[in-house]
Scaffold this active site. Structure first.
Site, PDB file in Angstrom:
ATOM      1  N   HIS A 463     -30.688  13.894 -98.720  1.00  0.00           N
ATOM      2  CA  HIS A 463     -31.391  14.451 -97.561  1.00  0.00           C
ATOM      3  C   HIS A 463     -32.869  14.700 -97.867  1.00  0.00           C
ATOM      4  O   HIS A 463     -33.472  15.633 -97.339  1.00  0.00           O
ATOM      5  CB  HIS A 463     -30.742  15.757 -97.111  1.00  0.00           C
ATOM      6  CG  HIS A 463     -29.400  15.585 -96.474  1.00  0.00           C
ATOM      7  ND1 HIS A 463     -29.239  15.259 -95.147  1.00  0.00           N
ATOM      8  CD2 HIS A 463     -28.153  15.679 -96.993  1.00  0.00           C
ATOM      9  CE1 HIS A 463     -27.943  15.169 -94.865  1.00  0.00           C
ATOM     10  NE2 HIS A 463     -27.271  15.411 -95.976  1.00  0.00           N
ATOM     11  N   ASP A 561     -25.738  18.367-100.849  1.00  0.00           N
ATOM     12  CA  ASP A 561     -24.647  17.697-100.141  1.00  0.00           C
ATOM     13  C   ASP A 561     -24.961  16.236 -99.844  1.00  0.00           C
ATOM     14  O   ASP A 561     -26.101  15.804 -99.837  1.00  0.00           O
ATOM     15  CB  ASP A 561     -24.349  18.424 -98.831  1.00  0.00           C
ATOM     16  CG  ASP A 561     -25.554  18.440 -97.895  1.00  0.00           C
ATOM     17  OD1 ASP A 561     -26.666  18.719 -98.381  1.00  0.00           O
ATOM     18  OD2 ASP A 561     -25.384  18.177 -96.692  1.00  0.00           O
ATOM     19  N   GLU A 562     -23.911  15.488 -99.590  1.00  0.00           N
ATOM     20  CA  GLU A 562     -23.944  14.131 -99.049  1.00  0.00           C
ATOM     21  C   GLU A 562     -24.885  13.176 -99.794  1.00  0.00           C
ATOM     22  O   GLU A 562     -25.721  12.492 -99.188  1.00  0.00           O
ATOM     23  CB  GLU A 562     -24.318  14.166 -97.558  1.00  0.00           C
ATOM     24  CG  GLU A 562     -23.262  14.854 -96.710  1.00  0.00           C
ATOM     25  CD  GLU A 562     -23.558  14.789 -95.221  1.00  0.00           C
ATOM     26  OE1 GLU A 562     -22.608  14.745 -94.435  1.00  0.00           O
ATOM     27  OE2 GLU A 562     -24.745  14.794 -94.841  1.00  0.00           O
ATOM     28  N   VAL A 563     -24.742  13.109-101.089  1.00  0.00           N
ATOM     29  CA  VAL A 563     -25.495  12.115-101.861  1.00  0.00           C
ATOM     30  C   VAL A 563     -24.791  10.764-101.703  1.00  0.00           C
ATOM     31  O   VAL A 563     -23.596  10.656-101.979  1.00  0.00           O
ATOM     32  CB  VAL A 563     -25.572  12.507-103.346  1.00  0.00           C
ATOM     33  CG1 VAL A 563     -26.288  11.416-104.142  1.00  0.00           C
ATOM     34  CG2 VAL A 563     -26.290  13.841-103.507  1.00  0.00           C
TER      35      VAL A 563
END
Length: 722
Positions: A463, A561-563
Site C-alpha cells: 500500500h 497488510d496485503e503485500v
C-alpha cells in the site's frame, strides 16, 4: 479555454436485458468535439435535454487553441450485468467473467476519425484478466485499444490503422470481458474524462457527479446477483417489515439518547432540574476506575452531582448530561436521574481513511466532535496508501508536492499521481490534498481537548505506491540537479544530490512484476535496502515531534497488510539477504524481517506498535478478516491467547464503506459481506465473536455447529484482553 469550459461533455450508461443492445432505453446526451483528419479535438459542448425540445446555449467562445466546433459525438455506455456472465453463449460459470459493452454513437454531421484522443475511465474489475498484461494495449475488434495504467484507471485509445471512422448516426460497440461481477451502480466510478495528448482534459459532463445517474438501473436478478448461488436481492417493503418485526416502541426515555447505554441508570421523567439552578456540592462518592463516573441529578435539591476520579470521567459525565437533556422554555432541562457508568472496553475507536478520498481539516474536527458524543477515545488516522500521502513531512517535500495530488499530469509523471476512484483529471477533488504540520497539530489539540488519542497509520511495506513514486521523483530531481553545472563547470549548490538515494524505497535492478489486490503495480517498499529504513525512521521521528508538546505519540500503526505474492521476487538485494540470513526463505520471511526492523526503530522511540493482523508480528493486532468462509475469524482469539492486545475491526459488521442494503442502487463495497446495516453494527458482539456469525458471503445461513465442525475453528478465549 478555462477549466469550466473544458467540462462540457456528456456520457450515459444504459443497461438492456441480456444482450439486446439495440432495444435499450437510451438517454440522450451529447459530447461535442472538433474533428479533423489528425484526430478528435475537444471543443465546446452542448447538452440535449431529455425531452429533446430545449437546447442549452453554447458555452463562450473557443480559445485560440481550440478551433470552431463542427461535429458532435454521442457516447452511450451499456453497463455490465451478471446475465452476461452466466448465459449459454460461451461464458462458463467457473470463469467468473462478465461481458461489458461500450457503445460510441456519432450524432453529429461529420466523421469521427482516429487521432490523438483518449477516453479515461475506472474499472473496479480487471479487464480481460486472462489476457493481462496487455502492454501494447488490448486490441478490440472495434478498432480501439484498452490500456491499464495502475489501480483502477483504464484508457480507451483508437488504433490509427484499424479504427474505422464512425459515420453520422452510426455507432461503434466495444465489447470486452472483466473479472468477477458488477452488481452495483457504485462499482462504476464517476468523472470519466477525455484527453487530447499534448492538450487538455475534459470531464464528461454526465459523469461529473456522485449520483451515478449515467448508469442505468439493474432491473433483473441476473443483473444484481453476483453468481447463481447468490441469495441476496433488493429489500422489499415486506422484507423490511419482517426484518424489523421484533422492534418495539419503548416510548420516550433519556436512555434512548445516551449512546453507549450506561452501565446503570434510573430516570424519573416527572421531575426536572434546570441547569441554571445548579449548586456546588462538596461530598461525593468514590470512583476509582480512570474513565468511570457517577452522574446524579436531584430535582428536590436542584443539584447535579458529577463524581469522577479523572478529567476524562468527568468529561463523559458531561456528554451524558447533554444527551439526556433538552431545551424547554429556552431553558436546558434534565430529568432526575442516577447514572453509574464505566467503559466496557479500553479501546473504543474509529478509523478514517483519508488517502483514498481526502477530508479537510474542518471535516476531521467535526468527526472528532461526533466521536466525543459517543465516548469514543481512539482516532485511527489512515494517512497514507497507494492513492495518496496526506501528511507534510519536513525534509521530504515530494511526499506532499507530488504524492498528495492526483490528476492527469504530463507524460513524465512529475506533477501528480494518476487519477483513481473517480477523482478525475484535475486537482480540485477529494483525490488531492494534505495536512500541513500545523493542520495536524491543530487536529491533535482538538482531539486532546476531547480526550481522544490520535493513532497515525502509515501503511507499509505494501500500500505504498504514493510514497515509492514520491521518493523516486526525489531521486530524479536530485540527479538532474547533480548533472547541471554553472558557467565555470562547477556543480550548482543547494541541490539535494548528496542524499539522492538516501530515502529511496525501490531498488535499481529489481525486475519484480506484481500487482496488488487493488491493481497497483509494484507498490511495496523494498525491505532489503537500507534507505527504506532511513525513510521510515525519518517519518517516525517527524511525527513524534509533531505530537510531543500536545499529545505525546504513544502508538505508531505501520499497516503491514496485503503485500502482493510476487513482491521482491527478482530483487537482487533481497536475493543477497536470503543467501546471507538462513532464517529468511521467502516473501513471508522478508515480511517478518521488515516487521522486525520497523519494531526495532519504534522501540528506540519508545512507541507501541500497531498493525493489521496479516502484517502482525508483535504488540497491537487489528483483526479484520472475519469473512466466515475464509477460515480466519479465529485469529482474533489466537492473538489474544498469545498475549497480543487485540483491536476488533471485523469487516462483516464494522466496515462502513460497505453497502447498507443488498440493493444495486445502494453505494458501497461488498467484498466482506453483501451489506452492513446499522442493525448489524449496533448488534455486534465484541465479547462473543462467533456469536456474530450469521451468513456466508452468498447469503446462506451459518450455524455455530457448522463453524466448529467444518474447519472454521472456534478456540475459546482464555485470556482477558479488553
Amino acid at each position: 479555454m478555462s477549466r469550466e469550459g473544458t467540462r462540457k461533455a456528456d456520457l450515459h450508461w444504459t443497461q438492456p436485458g441480456k444482450r439486446n443492445l439495440a432495444g435499450s432505453n437510451q438517454m440522450e446526451a451529447n459530447f461535442c468535439g472538433r474533428v479533423r483528419r489528425d484526430g478528435l479535438h475537444l471543443g465546446q459542448a452542448q447538452h440535449m435535454a431529455k425531452d429533446r425540445e430545449k437546447w442549452r446555449e453554447l458555452v463562450a467562445a473557443l480559445s485560440l487553441v481550440w478551433d470552431k466546433l463542427v461535429s458532435y459525438a454521442h457516447l452511450l455506455f451499456v453497463s455490465p450485468g451478471a446475465s452476461f456472465c452466466f448465459d449459454n453463449e460461451g461464458y462458463q460459470q467457473n470463469n467468473e467473467d462478465c461481458l461489458q459493452s461500450i457503445v460510441l454513437t456519432n450524432t453529429g454531421y461529420d466523421l469521427i476519425v482516429p487521432g490523438n484522443w483518449s477516453i479515461y475511465f475506472y474499472s473496479i474489475r480487471i479487464i480481460e484478466p486472462h489476457l493481462y498484461p496487455y502492454l501494447s494495449g488490448l486490441l478490440l475488434s472495434s478498432g480501439v485499444r484498452i490500456y491499464h495504467h495502475t489501480g483502477y484507471l483504464y484508457e480507451i485509445r483508437p488504433d490509427p490503422k484499424i479504427f474505422q471512422p464512425i459515420k453520422p448516426k452510426e455507432h461503434l460497440t466495444l465489447n470486452f470481458k472483466s473479472a468477477d461481477f458488477v452488481v452495483s451502480t457504485s462499482d462504476i466510478f464517476p468523472n470519466w474524462y477525455i484527453h487530447k495528448r499534448g492538450g487538455k482534459s475534459a470531464v464528461i459532463k454526465s459523469t461529473a457527479n456522485k449520483s451515478n445517474n449515467f448508469v442505468a438501473p439493474f432491473n433483473t436478478s441476473a443483473q444484481w446477483k453476483r453468481y447463481k448461488q447468490d441469495k441476496y436481492h433488493p429489500i422489499t417493503v415486506m422484507d423490511r417489515y419482517h426484518i424489523n418485526s421484533d422492534v418495539k416502541d419503548f416510548g420516550y426515555a433519556p436512555a434512548d439518547r445516551i449512546i453507549p447505554t450506561p452501565f446503570y441508570m434510573t430516570v424519573d421523567e416527572d421531575k426536572k432540574v434546570d441547569l441554571s439552578f445548579i449548586k456546588h456540592k462538596d461530598d461525593y462518592e468514590s470512583v476509582t476506575w480512570q474513565q468511570a463516573y457517577t452522574l446524579k441529578v436531584d430535582a428536590s435539591s436542584n443539584r447535579v452531582l458529577i463524581t469522577a476520579s479523572t478529567a476524562v470521567g468527568a468529561f463523559y459525565a458531561i456528554q451524558s448530561l447533554l444527551a439526556a437533556g433538552k431545551f424547554a422554555d429556552r431553558l436546558f432541562q434534565i430529568p432526575e436521574m442516577l447514572i453509574k457508568d464505566e467503559p466496557r472496553f479500553e479501546y473504543r475507536g474509529l478509523q478514517l481513511d483519508v488517502s483514498r478520498n481526502f477530508q479537510t481539516k474542518a471535516e476531521i474536527l467535526k468527526i472528532l466532535n461526533t466521536m466525543a458524543l459517543y465516548k469514543l477515545n481512539k482516532f485511527h488516522f489512515h494517512l497514507t496508501d497507494d492513492e495518496g500521502w496526506r501528511l507534510e513531512i519536513p525534509g521530504l517535500i515530494e511526499l506532499t508536492e507530488f504524492g498528495s495530488n492526483r490528476c492527469h499530469g504530463d507524460s513524465s509523471e512529475t506533477k501528480c499521481l494518476k487519477p483513481q476512484l473517480g477523482s478525475g483529471p484535475f486537482q480540485d477533488t477529494s483525490g488531492s490534498g494534505f495536512y500541513s504540520v500545523e493542520d495536524y497539530r491543530e487536529i491533535l489539540r482538538h482531539a486532546s481537548s476531547l480526550h481522544i488519542q490520535v493513532i497515525p497509520e502509515f501503511d507499509m511495506p505494501g500500500h505504498s505506491f504514493a510514497a515509492i513514486k514520491s521518493m523516486e521523483l526525489r531521486y530524479i530531481k536530485s540527479t538532474i540537479g547533480k548533472q547541471k553545472n554553472d558557467s565555470n563547470g562547477q556543480q550548482r549548490k543547494n541541490l539535494p544530490w548528496k542524499s539522492s538515494t538516501e530515502f529511496l524505497l525501490s531498488e535499481f535492478g529489481d525486475n519484480s512484476s506484481y500487482m496488488s489486490v487493488q491493481h497497483f503495480k509494484n507498490n511495496s517498499m523494498n525491505p532489503c535496502i537500507t534507505s527504506t529504513y532511513t525513510f521510515i525512521h525519518h517519518i517516525i521521528k517527524s511525527v513524534k515531534k509533531m505530537h510531543e508538546d500536545i499529545q505525546p505519540l504513544k502508538m505508531f500503526h505501520y499497516g503491514g497488510d496485503e503485500v502482493p505474492n510476487k513482491a521482491w521476487s527478482k530483487s537482487p538485494a533481497c536475493k543477497k539477504l536470503i543467501e546471507r540470513d538462513l532464517n529468511i526463505k521467502d516473501r513471508q520471511g522478508l515480511k517478518k524481517y521488515f516487521a522486525k526492523r520497523v519494531f526495532e526503530l519504534l522501540e528506540t522511540e519508545d512507541l507501541d506498535i500497531g498493525a493489521w493482523e496479516d502484517g502482525l508480528m508483535d504488540i497491537y493486532g487489528y483483526a479484520w478478516q472475519n469473512v466466515w468462509e475464509w477460515n480466519r475469524a479465529h485469529i482474533a482469539y489466537e492473538m489474544a491467547n498469545n498475549n497480543y492486545k487485540v483491536v476488533l475491526g471485523h469487516a462483516t459488521h464494522l466496515y462502513f464503506d460497505h453497502a447498507q442494503e443488498p440493493n444495486p442502487e445502494e453505494k458501497g463495497l461488498y467484498w466482506a459481506t453483501r451489506y452492513t446495516s446499522m442493525r448489524k453494527t449496533f448488534g455486534y458482539l465484541p465479547d462473543d465473536l462467533f456469536g456474530n456469525a450469521d451468513y456466508k458471503i452468498t447469503g446462506d445461513a451459518i450455524d455455530l455447529q457448522e463453524i466448529c465442525q467444518d474447519g472454521y475453528g472456534s478456540p475459546p478465549l482464555v485470556r482477558d484482553n479488553p
